[in-house]
Design an enzyme around this catalytic site. Sequence first.
Site, PDB file in Angstrom:
ATOM      1  N   ASP A 124      -8.211  -6.413  -5.291  1.00  0.00           N
ATOM      2  CA  ASP A 124      -8.007  -5.136  -4.612  1.00  0.00           C
ATOM      3  C   ASP A 124      -8.602  -4.008  -5.448  1.00  0.00           C
ATOM      4  O   ASP A 124      -8.157  -3.754  -6.558  1.00  0.00           O
ATOM      5  CB  ASP A 124      -6.510  -4.903  -4.398  1.00  0.00           C
ATOM      6  CG  ASP A 124      -6.203  -3.585  -3.697  1.00  0.00           C
ATOM      7  OD1 ASP A 124      -7.148  -2.954  -3.175  1.00  0.00           O
ATOM      8  OD2 ASP A 124      -5.027  -3.200  -3.665  1.00  0.00           O
ATOM      9  N   HIS A 151      -5.991  -6.680  -1.204  1.00  0.00           N
ATOM     10  CA  HIS A 151      -4.972  -5.664  -0.945  1.00  0.00           C
ATOM     11  C   HIS A 151      -3.776  -6.235  -0.188  1.00  0.00           C
ATOM     12  O   HIS A 151      -2.632  -5.895  -0.482  1.00  0.00           O
ATOM     13  CB  HIS A 151      -5.615  -4.521  -0.158  1.00  0.00           C
ATOM     14  CG  HIS A 151      -4.787  -3.286  -0.061  1.00  0.00           C
ATOM     15  ND1 HIS A 151      -4.464  -2.508  -1.153  1.00  0.00           N
ATOM     16  CD2 HIS A 151      -4.205  -2.674   1.014  1.00  0.00           C
ATOM     17  CE1 HIS A 151      -3.739  -1.475  -0.765  1.00  0.00           C
ATOM     18  NE2 HIS A 151      -3.568  -1.549   0.548  1.00  0.00           N
ATOM     19  N   SER A 182       0.819  -1.204   0.000  1.00  0.00           N
ATOM     20  CA  SER A 182       0.000   0.000   0.000  1.00  0.00           C
ATOM     21  C   SER A 182       0.860   1.265   0.000  1.00  0.00           C
ATOM     22  O   SER A 182       1.675   1.448  -0.897  1.00  0.00           O
ATOM     23  CB  SER A 182      -0.965  -0.043   1.191  1.00  0.00           C
ATOM     24  OG  SER A 182      -2.003   0.893   1.047  1.00  0.00           O
TER      25      SER A 182
END
Length: 507
Positions: A407, A486, A150
Amino acid sequence: MSQFEIRTLPDSSPLPLSWAGRLPVPETPAGNSLFFWLFQAEDPAYDENFIIWFNGGPGCSSLIGLTTGNGPVSFEGNSTRLVQNPHSWTKLGHVLYVDQPVGTGYSTASNPYPAPDNDRVTSDFYKWLRNFLILFPNLRSKRIHMIGESWAGNYIPYFASAIVEGQDSFPVDLRSLSIGDGTIGNPAAMSTISIGPFMRSQKDTLQIPNKIISAFAEAERICGFDKVLEAANRYPPNGKILIPGNPENPNYERHQDLPSRSDPTCNIQPTTPDRVLASILNSTCYGSCATFATAFDYMNTASAAGTGKQCHDIYDTHNDCNTIDPLDLLASYFSRADVQVTLNLLPAAGHATNKNNISATNFSPCNRTILTTLLTSLSPVAPAYSLLPDLVTSHNISLHVYSGEHDMLVNHFGTELCLQNMTWNGAQGFSRKPGRIFFGDDAAPTWSSSRPCEKGNATETCDAAAAGVWACERGVTYHLFWGAGHSVFRKKPREMFAYVRDVVVAG
């Protein structure tokens, strides 16, 4: 070192030898410290590897990764008991978890918050890392592999740049950078332009009607995104891909927190094709061509109205209403006094150093002050533009990028667009579309054994054991993990273990 040593943890399976605690950030005001937890390599064959893990946020604790799939222990179901993780990365090297920037997780920060931008975050971490390696000198000669997810797509390239710039005064052996579902490009490329293809690929899962899909496709045509997507799907690319402006200028994590959310004219509940187009093209809150913000609003509105997928999760479209939220478990477990005593953060009750009966602090897995501060500051230049190409080309550092197909927040189409627009080691992008399969027990099969494969292909060219597709050219790899969101290691811990073993530390 001995003052940081840990051998047991409350309500937990046995741990490898580890050390934990806080170290101050040098050359900063008192009160700024970073919490670390270092695990010794379990297998002597991997003793030369030193893996540093970063969660993103910004402002999320690295203990999230430690306890949800890549550390030696994981939460058992919906309980706060920690059980042994058979796919722990500690079997592949020494692993360091750091809560950074200051104020994240167990780390502390002076008041007012002292790290207002990416430059300060980078400076703090690099100063701290040098100090840490002086305290643990045996690690300084190891092969360092930085890996994270991320917002670590920003952290890692900037930290790596600081490390190579400091090589003359403080040499270390930085071998690789690995970024999962990471913010390596600007939001226009990674979210706005690419959200349409993602929604089409997840149409059935997200329960999106064809008319809504068509509205997004029409907006793509009007905004010129279709031409960008077409250019990004050429292997090799025909030259630099022009990203039109910076529509909606979204901050990836902040759509749900934008001040405009309190304005009822912003989210016009785009549940019809006309409203979808109006939100994308004429929003007074997000700007023109706001596809990502509209997709976010559409999914939340449809989910609340019962006309879309219930309990929609932007981090993983395949999560449902029964999915356990690990952040609640972390907050509960790491707020315990006995845990904080064990981690050298709190003197034991009755101990001479705890005469004032200092109590445990509430542990927050993610710090919203840090998120708001860094995402509203002047954003760092996207690493894919120059930083990552320089690290790969000029410093011979391997770059490994990976994505989870489910994601929505940082979707894989945007990552692939950024990679195709990136130039490294004398050429732009990949010359062949990532379409070679890899496996749960072999994340880097040879080309001769890795046949082309399209997901859902019923022909014999697609192996049933395939974990995803990948590409490898000129020191850069890209892996797309099927069935993951994710945080790839949460859904695919075995596959990610093979990835770290066969791709990250094998180079």
